[in-house]
Structures are given as structure tokens and as C-alpha cells.
Design an enzyme around this catalytic site. Structure first.
Site, PDB file in Angstrom:
ATOM      1  N   ARG A 201       0.822  -1.210   0.000  1.00 32.97           N
ATOM      2  CA  ARG A 201       0.000   0.000   0.000  1.00 32.97           C
ATOM      3  C   ARG A 201       0.855   1.258   0.000  1.00 32.97           C
ATOM      4  O   ARG A 201       0.356   2.347  -0.288  1.00 32.97           O
ATOM      5  CB  ARG A 201      -0.912   0.003   1.242  1.00 32.97           C
ATOM      6  CG  ARG A 201      -1.920  -1.112   1.252  1.00 32.97           C
ATOM      7  CD  ARG A 201      -2.609  -1.221   2.585  1.00 32.97           C
ATOM      8  NE  ARG A 201      -3.489  -0.115   2.859  1.00 32.97           N
ATOM      9  CZ  ARG A 201      -4.751  -0.018   2.461  1.00 32.97           C
ATOM     10  NH1 ARG A 201      -5.272  -0.996   1.752  1.00 32.97           N
ATOM     11  NH2 ARG A 201      -5.481   1.015   2.756  1.00 32.97           N
TER      12      ARG A 201
ATOM     13  N   GLY B  10      -5.842   7.558   7.716  1.00 33.89           N
ATOM     14  CA  GLY B  10      -6.759   8.643   7.334  1.00 33.89           C
ATOM     15  C   GLY B  10      -6.252   9.973   7.841  1.00 33.89           C
ATOM     16  O   GLY B  10      -5.059  10.131   8.131  1.00 33.89           O
TER      17      GLY B  10
ATOM     18  N   LYS C 174      -0.366   2.568  -2.794  1.00 34.21           N
ATOM     19  CA  LYS C 174      -1.273   1.805  -3.653  1.00 34.21           C
ATOM     20  C   LYS C 174      -2.688   2.335  -3.572  1.00 34.21           C
ATOM     21  O   LYS C 174      -3.394   2.426  -4.560  1.00 34.21           O
ATOM     22  CB  LYS C 174      -1.236   0.325  -3.241  1.00 34.21           C
ATOM     23  CG  LYS C 174      -2.118  -0.584  -4.071  1.00 34.21           C
ATOM     24  CD  LYS C 174      -1.590  -0.710  -5.485  1.00 34.21           C
ATOM     25  CE  LYS C 174      -2.483  -1.514  -6.399  1.00 34.21           C
ATOM     26  NZ  LYS C 174      -2.168  -1.251  -7.815  1.00 34.21           N
TER      27      LYS C 174
END
Ligand code: F6R
Length: 608
Positions: free
Chosen positions: A27, A100, A603
Site C-alpha cells: 500500500r 486517514g 497503492k
């Protein structure tokens, strides 16, 4: 982008956390860390850089059955040991991992520092979460997390453990991916399925604004009102091998070579025994389509390039006007959308924040939403009215390859489906195109069989610091994808240009030995491309052309030619991109780059 894992069970937690994090490396990240509950204390271990740095300082045998782990992709604060997750409150009784952004963290941080005298160690937004949970904590972790979440704005998936609750893991999701894995006497959280696949195939997909309470033998999901939620178990059907390299040196190469399979699956799952379309996820009726007067295709990066090709397919087969936009621009340009608009979102991960927010904006304005998504149960998929899942299988390499070709299949089928519904595509045209499409998996295999030609080309060109891709018609869209692929994994300056635009400026950059890739697969525009090749050759360029078999004069015009099997102009991009994916791959390896995890890239881009 950031990856999170968590374990609560009866086995030693650390090996699970490290293994899970290793499966989330794809990722993108720049630091990693874990926190465990050991002997009634919270212990945090973290390190900047690769996961191997963390592995060097962590004791795998630690006597702990509860822990959380994180790979961080820096947003607030540089990559460093101190900014790496997990973060804790001042007394180190609570540890938090977070994927986040907390948009109002400054305001909360000021309050915590000035009124509550909290001491902060890092520059991250995440650290406020640990202090805030601590502020509300009175022995019940779930209740404290709920109160903290009430004050937080933004997007997050969070995992939390507390010193005083050695067998409890709490998680919450808002707009960032979060799943739960169910085991026997053990349960897990993660950002993504590959992190859990070694241990379980039984997954719970957590929805937005849901809280999860996990112990070794129980998982309870609550909504924002505190009501218990029922969730069906999602059984992962793909094999663990799909998330392993299977003898290939890199995931990227493996995924390029998986394209015949991805294309076949995506296509044949939509064809019934009579070769008619079976578009189950798309519920839009012919009457509803009649009401649509405009389509917006919105996506980011490679998915956007698939959208550009898709725009041409929809305009050609269904004769509906289409605009295609990058999501980060679409969101802020106040596009004209109403209930006569069809919005098509394209996303491999289904979690790209700009794409997701564009989708929500379009919905708010009354548009119907259709999405083309690879990851089952992802946010984009869940928030759409109509859905087309590509069957690429998990894509781990950061550079998107098999997702792109399967997205093209999706667009061809959707375009034909619409064309038949609105009567703009004749049955004969439909049948001819489907017959041709059915040959694509075999033709992709034929292209891949010539990978050595591309390897030789890469060996000659890998030291070049500047590459141009040019094409006309759909090849100008494809030039953008070829250029993106090269720049993201080779770090070479590459430029894409519609060949007809050359004379309006870019040709000034062409000089002796400039490397130009000419995409010349479009019959209709072939002669024009030959002229463009001559123009750059006259300025000293070295031209590598991609053309269909049977296009003869090009070998006398370009310096080198790669032939793709003959196919219609509309379908040619699916074959022509493959040598360019291979080129980017081989150049990247020859330059010694980390192909699967190129620098600065993630990613799944879950921040703006
Ligand atoms: C390029 C690449 C990115 C993604 C983009 C959108 O190779 O992978 O440009 O295409 O970040 O991601 P998804 O498709 O997950 O929305």
C-alpha cells in the site's frame, strides 16, 4: 497508503502483526510500528523506513496476546521514528493506530494542550486521538472511543488497545478501509484482505461510522447510535497464491503476466452460453437510460486513463455524450450534474478518497452512480447504484497493470450494453465485437510471449532521462497511461502528447537521439501517424513504434517496430499497453528501483 492490523487471541501476537504488516507493504509506507499489551503495560516499538527495520528491533517471542500494528505513509509530519504509529497518551496507557486524516486535529490539540495540559511528542494528527480517548476513558474502552469519535472530523480507520483491558481490541471506521477477520479463539482487524488471508477467509466488512469490539472469542459491531449490527460473513474465494509472487521476481511482473486470466475472467463472467451479455450488477433499465443525457467518468491515475478509453467506447457504441475528469479536479469545479446524469466511477481499490468524494458529490446532485471496481465490498462499490466488478484479482504492485486492462473490458461491455439498450448498436456490430473480444485473452498471451523484444529495448534505453509517447485518437489516451507507467516506476521524465499537437510546441524538445514511442494502432489515423513519425525523425529522434500486424510501411519509417496481433481499432489499446507496461517494468529493474513499491507512492490513496 497507511495499513493497519490488530490481533487479539491466545497465540503470541507479534508474529501475526509483523506478517500482516508485510502483506500491507504494497500500500506504500515510510515507517512501521506495533503496540502490544504486555504484563499489564502498553509497549510501543516503531521504526522509520522499511518493515525490516522494525523486525530488527522487535522481539517476536514477546509474551502478549493483544496488539496493533501500522505502516505509515506520512501526511502530518515527516517520516520519522517519533511520527510513526502507534501513538499513545501521556501516561502510555492507550495506544492508537490510524489510517486517514483528522481534519480538526489542530483545534482538539490546542484544547488538549491548553486546557488538559497534555504533552505531545509527535507532529501527527493521530496523537490527538490517543489523548482524547484517554480523556474520556473510565475503564470502558469502547465508550471512550465513541466519545472521542464524536469530536473527530475527517476520514479514519482506527485500532485501539488499553493497558487496563488486556483482552480487548476496539476499532472504528469512517471513510477509510477496515475489515475484521474471524478465527478460532482469535480475531483480527486489517485494512485489507491480504493481511489476513494466511489466517482466515472469514471476513466482516465494516461499514462507515461503525465501531467494533473484539475479544478472542467475540466480535460485536455497533452503529453510530450504539445499536448492535448484524453482518454476513464474506468468504474470500481467491487463493492465497493470488497475493503471493509465485516465482516471479516482482508482483508487478506477475500481474502483467496475469492479464490473459484477468481479461478472460472479466469478459466471460459477463457472457452467457449464447454469448449474450449478463450484466447482473447493472440495474439501469432501458427506460432509465433514455433519461440520461450525459455521462461523467471520474477517476484518478491509471483508472482515469481507462476512463478516457471508456469515453471513446461509450461514444462510439452508445452515442451518448461523455466527459471524463480526474477526481481531484471534478470535486472542485462544480460540474453541471442533475438527475439526467450518469456518473461512472472507476477504481481498482474502491477506496481512493477523491474518487469517493466525487461520487458522493454527484449523488448529492441527483446523478445515478455506476462504478467499475476491483476490490469487492470497497467503499466505492458499496455506495454505487450499479456495479461492475472487474475480475483482476488482488493487485499488489503499486503500478496498476491488470486492473487497467480489466477496466477496459468493463468499459467495452458497458458501452455495448448501453448501445443495445438505446438502439444505437446493431446486433451485427455487437456480435462482431464480442467475437473479437473473445480472442483477446489469447492475443494478450501472444503479446506477452514477445516480452524479450521489450527487454532488449529496455536494455538500450534505460539510461535515457527523457522519453516521449505520442499517438492519435485512442492512442493519445494510451500514451498517457504508457507515460505514467514509465515515470512512476522508473523515475524517468516521460511525456505524453497527442501526435497532432507536436507542432504546437513539444517538437522543440526533440533533438538527436531523443527517444520517442509512437503508438500507431489506429487504422483511421495510420497515415497521419506515419507523418508524425517522420517529423520527429527529421529532428533526430529514435522512434520505437507499436503497430498492428499487417501495417507494413511503418518498418521503413520508425527505427524499431513492435507488432501487436490484429484487432479492431476500439480494442487495440488493450493489447498496445502491454509492451509499454513491460517496458516500464524492465527499465525500472535495470535502474535498480523498487518496482513494486516505488518511492513516494501508495497503492491506495485514501487522503486528498
Ligand atoms: C498508477 C496507479 C495510480 C492509480 C490511482 C487510482 O499505476 O496505480 O495512478 O491508478 O491512484 O487508484 P484506484 O484505481 O485504486 O482508485
Amino acid at each position: 497508503m497507511c495499513g493497519i492490523v490488530g490481533y487479539v487471541g491466545t497465540n503470541k501476537a507479534v508474529p501475526y502483526l509483523i506478517e500482516g504488516l508485510s502483506k500491507l507493504e504494497y500500500r506504500g509506507y515510510d515507517s512501521a510500528g506495533i503496540a502490544v499489551n504486555i504484563g499489564g503495560a502498553v509497549k510501543v516499538i516503531k521504526a522509520k523506513g522499511r518493515l525490516s527495520n522494525l523486525e530488527r528491533i522487535v522481539d517476536m517471542d514477546m509474551d502478549t496476546v493483544l496488539g496493533i500494528g501500522h505502516t505509515r505513509w506520512a501526511t502530518h509530519g515527516a517520516p520519522s521514528d517519533v511520527n510513526a504509529h502507534p501513538h499513545t497518551n501521556s501516561n502510555e496507557t492507550i495506544a492508537v493506530i490510524h489510517n486517514g486524516i483528522i481534519e480538526n486535529y489542530m483545534e482538539i490539540k490546542d484544547w488538549l494542550i491548553n486546557d488538559k495540559k497534555c504533552v505531545f511528542k509527535s507532529e501527527t494528527d493521530t496523537e490527538v486521538i490517543a489523548h482524547l480517548i484517554d480523556y474520556y476513558y473510565d475503564g470502558d474502552l469502547m465508550s471512550a472511543v465513541r466519545k472521542a469519535a464524536d469530536r473527530m472530523e475527517g476520514a479514519y480507520a482506527i485500532g485501539v488497545i488499553a493497558k487496563d483491558e488486556p483482552d480487548r481490541l476496539v476499532a472504528v471506521r469512517k471513510d477509510s478501509p477496515l475489515i475484521v477477520g474471524l478465527g478460532v479463539n482469535e480475531n483480527f482487524i486489517a485494512s485489507d484482505i491480504p493481511a489476513l488471508l494466511k489466517y482466515t477467509r472469514d471476513i466482516l466488512l465494516i461499514e462507515n461510522d461503525e465501531f467494533v469490539d473484539l475479544s478472542k472469542d467475540k466480535v460485536t459491531i455497533y452503529n453510530s447510535l450504539g445499536q448492535e449490527q448484524k453482518r454476513e460473513i464474506y468468504k474470500v474465494t481467491w487463493d492465497i497464491d493470488a497475493a503471493e509472487k509465485e516465482g516471479f521476481e516482482h508482483f508487478t511482473l506477475k500481474e502483467i503476466f496475469e492479464q490473459p486470466k484477468g481479461v478472460r475472467e472479466t469478459l466471460f463472467r459477463r457472457l452467457n452460453a449464447e454469448d449474450d451479455l449478463a450484466m447482473e450488477g447493472i440495474r439501469l433499465t432501458a427506460d432509465e437510460l433514455k433519461n440520461i443525457n450525459k455521462i461523467y467518468i471520474v477517476a484518478c491515475g491509471t483508472a482515469y486513463h481507462a476512463g478516457l478509453v471508456g469515453r471513446r467506447a461509450i461514444e462510439a457504441f452508445a452515442k451518448i455524450p461523455v466527459e471524463c475528469d480526474v477526481a481531484s479536479e471534478f470535486r472542485y469545479r462544480d460540474p453541471f450534474i442533475d438527475e439526467r446524469t450518469l456518473f461512472i466511477a472507476v477504481s481498482q481499490s474502491g477506496e481512493t478518497l477523491d474518487t469517493l468524494q466525487s461520487l458522493r458529490e454527484a449523488k448529492r446532485k441527483g446523478a445515478r452512480v455506476l462504478s467499475i471496481v476491483n476490490v469487492v465490498g470497497s467503499s466505492v462499490a458499496r455506495e454505487s447504484d450499479d456495479l461492475f466488478y472487474t475480475w483482476a484479482g488482488p493487485e499488489i504492485g503499486v503500478a496498476s497493470t491488470k486492473a487497467f486492462t480489466t477496466q477496459l473490458i468493463a468499459f467495452y461491455l458497458i458501452a455495448m450494453h448501453f448501445g443495445r439498450m438505446n438502439g444505437k448498436l446493431t446486433e451485427e456490430e455487437f456480435k462482431t465485437t464480442i467475437t473479437e473480444m473473445k480472442t483477446l485473452p489469447e492475443k494478450v498471451t501472444e503479446v506477452l510471449a514477445k516480452s524479450e523484444e521489450i527487454q532488449k529495448l529496455a536494455a538500450k534505453q534505460f539510461n535515457n532521462e527523457k522519453v516521449f509517447f505520442m499517438g492519435r485518437g485512442v492512442d493519445s489516451d494510451l500514451a498517457m497511461e504508457a507515460s505514467l507507467k514509465l515515470k512512476e516506476i522508473s523515475y524517468i521524465n516521460s511525456f505524453a502528447i497527442p501526435a497532432g499537437e507536436l507542432k504546437h510546441g513539444t517538437i522543440a524538445l526533440i533533438e538527436d537521439e531523443t527517444f520517442v514511442v509512437a503508438l500507431a494502432t489506429q487504422d483511421r489515423l495510420y497515415d497521419k501517424m506515419l507523418s508524425n513519425i517522420k517529423e520527429v525523425k527529421a529532428r533526430g529522434a529514435h522512434v520505437f513504434a507499436i503497430a498492428k500486424e499487417g501495417h507494413l510501411q511503418i518498418d521503413k519509417t520508425a527505427d524499431e517496430v513492435f507488432y501487436i496481433p490484429n484487432t479492431s481499432d476500439a480494442l487495440a489499446p488493450l493489447l498496445a499497453i502491454i509492451p509499454m507496461q513491460l517496458f516500464a517494468y524492465y527499465v525500472s529493474t535495470l535502474r535498480g528501483n523498487d518496482v513494486d513499491k516505488p518511492r513516494n507512492l501508495a497503492k491506495s490513496v485514501t487522503v486528498e
